[in-house]
Design a protein around this motif. Structure first.
Motif, short mmCIF file in Angstrom:
data_model
loop_
_atom_site.label_atom_id
_atom_site.label_comp_id
_atom_site.label_asym_id
_atom_site.label_seq_id
_atom_site.Cartn_x
_atom_site.Cartn_y
_atom_site.Cartn_z
N MET A 117 -30.27 -0.87 101.45
CA MET A 117 -31.40 -1.26 100.65
C MET A 117 -31.09 -2.54 99.88
O MET A 117 -31.81 -3.51 99.97
N GLN A 138 -38.59 -1.87 98.71
CA GLN A 138 -37.43 -1.02 98.50
C GLN A 138 -37.55 -0.35 97.13
O GLN A 138 -37.77 -1.03 96.12
N GLY A 178 -36.01 -1.99 93.96
CA GLY A 178 -35.62 -3.36 94.27
C GLY A 178 -36.18 -4.40 93.33
O GLY A 178 -35.57 -5.44 93.10
N ALA A 233 -37.97 2.07 104.24
CA ALA A 233 -37.32 1.36 103.13
C ALA A 233 -36.10 2.10 102.64
O ALA A 233 -35.12 1.49 102.19
N GLY A 293 -33.19 1.31 105.01
CA GLY A 293 -32.86 -0.09 105.22
C GLY A 293 -33.66 -0.74 106.32
O GLY A 293 -33.39 -1.86 106.69
#
Length: 240
Positions: free
Chosen positions: A1, A169, A172, A235, A238
Motif C-alpha cells: 500500500m 489506499q 494514504g 487497494a 496493493g
C-alpha cells in the motif's frame, strides 16, 4: 500500500528544456529508475507524463491517469488488459463491505516528516534530505530518506495525481498531506519496509527530464482492453 503512495508519493515532477526548439503543445516526461533489494532483475522504469489538464504515471504494469476535465482517474491494468474509471473524490473506506468498515482504525497511519540540513548530489540535481516515518496499528513500519530538490516545473498537476492515487489506499491521504508541506521533488527516494518482520528495501531515482510528444496510450488504454468496475478491495492488496 505505502509503496504505491510513495511511488506515486508518491510527488514527482520536474522540467528541463531540450537544446532544440520545443513545440508549445509539448508534454513533459520524467523518467525514474526503480531498484529493489533482492530482486534478480534489471532496474525498472517509471514514466510520468505531464500534459495540459492531464497527467499519468506508468510503471509497466499499471498506468494511472488523472483527467482533470472529467474529474476522474483512469486506471489501466496491463497484466489483466483491463481499465477502470473512478470518479473523484474517492472515499475508499465508504466503498468497502460493512464488515471491513468496522476495521477502519487498523488503516490509521502515524506519519512524521523531519527535515535535515544534509545535502547530496543526485544526478544533476542537489537534494536536501527529509526523513519520513510511517507506522500503523498492524505493526507496519516504513522509513524513507527523501532527497528533495527545487526543480523548474509546476508541481501542481503531479501533486493532484499523487493525492488522487493516495485516496485509493486506506490511510494514504495522511501520508500525502504531510509530504505536500515538503518543498521540492524527491529526486531520490530510499525506503525500507518492515511488514511484520518481512523487510525489504527499494530506491527510486529521477534519471531524466525531457519535453516532447506523448506516445499513444500515454493517457489512455489500448483499444482492445476491457472496461471493468474498480474494486476497492484491491487497494488493500496493493492492486490498482
Amino acid at each position: 500500500m505505502i509503496q504505491r503512495i510513495l511511488r506515486s508519493s508518491q510527488l514527482v515532477a520536474v522540467a528541463c528544456l531540450l537544446a532544440f526548439a520545443v513545440p508549445v503543445a509539448a508534454d513533459t516526461l520524467l523518467t525514474l529508475e526503480r531498484t529493489q533489494q533482492g530482486e534478480n532483475e534489471n532496474p525498472s522504469e517509471i514514466e510520468i507524463w505531464i500534459g495540459k489538464d492531464r497527467v499519468s504515471r506508468a510503471d509497466g504494469r499499471t498506468t494511472i491517469v488523472l483527467e482533470k476535465a472529467a474529474n476522474e482517474l483512469l486506471v489501466v491494468n496491463h497484466q489483466a488488459k483491463s481499465f477502470s474509471r473512478i470518479a473523484l473524490p474517492i472515499d475508499v473506506l465508504a466503498m468497502l463491505p460493512e464488515e471491513m468498515k468496522s476495521m477502519a482504525a487498523m488503516f490509521d497511519l502515524e506519519v512524521a516528516v523531519s527535515p535535515s540540513e544534509e545535502t547530496q548530489a543526485v544526478g544533476e540535481w542537489k537534494g536536501r534530505r527529509y526523513d519520513l516515518e510511517i507506522t500503523n496499528p498492524m505493526g507496519m513500519a516504513v522509513t524513507s530518506k527523501l532527497w528533495m530538490a527545487d526543480l523548474d516545473l509546476d508541481l501542481e498537476p503531479f501533486r493532484d495525481l499523487t493525492m488522487s492515487i493516495a485516496t485509493m489506499q486506506p490511510g494514504g491521504k495522511a501520508v500525502v498531506e504531510k509530504l505536500e508541506k515538503v518543498p521540492g521533488f524527491p529526486v531520490l527516494n530510499e525506503t525500507t519496509y518492515d511488514l511484520g518482520g518481512n523487510v525489504f528495501t527499494f530506491a527510486e531515482q529521477l534519471i531524466s527530464i525531457r519535453e516532447g510528444e506523448a506516445p499513444a496510450n500515454a493517457y489512455g488504454a489500448p483499444a482492445d482492453y476491457d472496461k471493468i468496475e474498480w474494486d476497492p478491495l484491491t487497494a488493500l492488496g496493493g492492486g490498482p
